[in-house]
Design a protein around this motif. Structure first.
Motif, PDB file in Angstrom:
ATOM      1  N   GLN B  65       0.830  -1.211   0.000  1.00  0.00           N
ATOM      2  CA  GLN B  65       0.000   0.000   0.000  1.00  0.00           C
ATOM      3  C   GLN B  65       0.864   1.261   0.000  1.00  0.00           C
ATOM      4  N   ALA B  68       2.243   1.963  -3.346  1.00  0.00           N
ATOM      5  CA  ALA B  68       1.237   2.394  -4.304  1.00  0.00           C
ATOM      6  C   ALA B  68       0.690   3.779  -4.009  1.00  0.00           C
ATOM      7  N   ASP B  69       0.869   4.258  -2.782  1.00  0.00           N
ATOM      8  CA  ASP B  69       0.263   5.526  -2.376  1.00  0.00           C
ATOM      9  C   ASP B  69       1.281   6.323  -1.556  1.00  0.00           C
ATOM     10  N   GLY B  70       1.933   7.279  -2.194  1.00  0.00           N
ATOM     11  CA  GLY B  70       3.010   8.048  -1.573  1.00  0.00           C
ATOM     12  C   GLY B  70       2.605   8.758  -0.297  1.00  0.00           C
ATOM     13  N   SER B  71       1.323   9.081  -0.163  1.00  0.00           N
ATOM     14  CA  SER B  71       0.871   9.817   1.027  1.00  0.00           C
ATOM     15  C   SER B  71       0.973   8.978   2.294  1.00  0.00           C
ATOM     16  N   LEU B  72       1.144   7.674   2.127  1.00  0.00           N
ATOM     17  CA  LEU B  72       1.214   6.794   3.300  1.00  0.00           C
ATOM     18  C   LEU B  72       2.641   6.615   3.812  1.00  0.00           C
ATOM     19  N   LYS B  73       3.620   6.944   2.958  1.00  0.00           N
ATOM     20  CA  LYS B  73       5.006   6.543   3.213  1.00  0.00           C
ATOM     21  C   LYS B  73       5.602   7.047   4.524  1.00  0.00           C
ATOM     22  N   TYR B  78       2.907   2.348   8.084  1.00  0.00           N
ATOM     23  CA  TYR B  78       3.421   2.126   6.723  1.00  0.00           C
ATOM     24  C   TYR B  78       4.932   2.358   6.649  1.00  0.00           C
TER      25      TYR B  78
END
Lengths: 305, 305
Positions: B65, B68-73, B78
């Motif tokens: 995840q 796939a979704d930079g806002s989570l990094k 995450y």
């Protein structure tokens, strides 16, 4: 077996289906562990008219509460319970099935709090005491004799063919459990139903007034999966609250055999004649090819006597 | 049977208990339908160190995840997942058992949303794919080979004596189901575990991010009753989250025989040696006379090889 079923389309559908899924070398064979059958209870396995059996159990308790606590006497549903006015309760449920939840919410609050603060064993004792002598108001028989003989035969027939049967009812899980072993030969672990939350306290489980599950409509398939981890291959119901359970049974991907049955109450002489609360289910049965079981035409006997 | 158990107090307690409850003419006879046995999973049936197996499954998904979704990094969990930092997760769980729920709440949110929007069948496929080749990080074996051989033997021994076994785990119900049939011979309907809410949609059941049950501590007896309508006569656990399940098993009124077991992990050579998260359970075992099973002393083999 199935001696109390008349020859006809419904009986043929059952016998044909069971024959196909148990034919080891046939294209529709289903292994024994996946032969899950699910049955609604009120109106499918036992009589639900003129009122749910559980409603009688509840109304007696509400009247007892009203007698013990004067502040309840002028409020519904205690007012109706103390007056023995079952029509208020029936109307509340009918309104619910027609989309008006005003009275069912009042009723639900009373239902939830009626038996709070008991151990689950104490609650079971109350249920057992009720069923020991409570009688149906118009059929002149004990409630424990209000199970449908052809459906009990069907349960036995399926067991003999290595199915596992579950009851999946909007009725109370712990209201059904103490009595369905004797009436249907269904063990407590095969009963899925509505429930209040329980609290663990000093080694014992206590009833609360918190809702846990209202096992109706789309919640039925959710609870079937939660309990079994499988999709049933046979489902039987009689009302709008059973639609999703039957849809779930039928919609397997990849497709595999299924039998969806709807009991139609059309026998005023031997039982009751009504479609209220079943209109959408009957439409869906026609559209989806579900097997409609006519009480009048398909059952040689209703109560076995 | 019980060949992988060394002679000693634990094995004797099991054999003696089973002998008593199955002795038809004895004072402690329990009919077959009431011979319910409940087993925790993590640390009781399979290895839970250095981290829960389900955590590995989850961390792989969180890393996916995050990719796939930079806002989570830059957010936990995450961040830890993408870095392969399992210690953050272990610490969150250890804090929980010590009464600090700050990190477990963050973790729970991620757990709940990690697999949302799948059919239950799609979810099962992901679990099956994970177990096909995922290996334990230090024991050099597939996770599917991390079940404790003596406990699997115990399941078979109980079945041979007409017990029905249930797994009652804080782990995910639908994470365990696809794999425990092969590992333990336990069917999906015998698995009780934590779950997310499901939505019924067009014939299918879809996972959501709503919590349904966290099957730990006092919730374990609640779920056992909900599933079975019975009080177990045998319970086995290993941690503080199992205390109430064992208390419930022992506290029957009127009293009847019960066997409460606690697996003690004291074998750093063959498995792990730890008491963290089990301190209160071990105290309770001493106070209540529960049977403590020493991995080092009571098991002739841990993994059967």
């Amino acid at each position: 077996m199935l001696k109390s079923w008349n020859d006809g389309a419904a009986k043929s559908a059952i016998v044909d289906f069971v024959g196909r899924v148990t034919a080891q070398d046939g294209p529709d064979f289903v292994p024994a562990e996946a032969r899950i059958a699910v049955f609604d209870n009120d109106g499918t396995l036992w009589c639900e008219k003129p009122a749910y059996i559980q409603l009688d159990f509840l109304v007696r308790r509400l009247a007892e509460q009203a007698a013990a606590d004067g502040s309840l006497k002028d409020k519904q549903p205690y007012l109706a319970a103390a007056a023995g006015d079952l029509s208020w309760f029936g109307d509340a449920i009918a309104k619910h099935y027609n989309g008006d939840d005003s009275d069912i919410k009042i009723l639900a609050g009373a239902v939830l709090s009626a038996f709070q603060g008991l151990t689950v064993e104490q609650h079971a004792q109350r249920v057992t005491a009720f069923f020991a002598d409570a009688t149906h108001p118009t059929l002149n028989r004990l409630y424990t004799a209000c199970g449908y003989t052809p459906m009990v035969e069907l349960l036995r027939y399926l067991e003999a063919n290595a199915f596992t049967n579950y009851i999946v009812s909007g009725g109370g899980r712990d209201f059904m459990r103490p009595v369905v072993a004797g009436m249907y030969g269904v063990a407590p672990e095969q009963v899925i139903g509505s429930s209040v939350g329980l609290d663990f306290n000093d080694g014992h489980l206590m009833t609360t007034s918190r809702p846990e599950f209202l096992d109706d409509g789309p919640i039925k398939p959710v609870r079937i999966w939660g309990r079994t981890g499988r999709r049933p291959i046979l489902a039987a119901g009689n009302s709008n609250g059973d639609i999703q359970m039957l849809q779930y049974t039928q919609a397997s991907e990849p497709p595999r055999p299924s039998l969806c049955m709807l009991v139609r109450h059309d026998d005023a002489d031997r039982e009751f004649d009504y479609v209220a609360g079943a209109e959408k289910a009957l439409d869906e049965a026609a559209a989806k090819g579900w097997t409609v079981v006519s009480v009048r035409n398909d059952w040689a006997t209703v109560f076995g006597d």
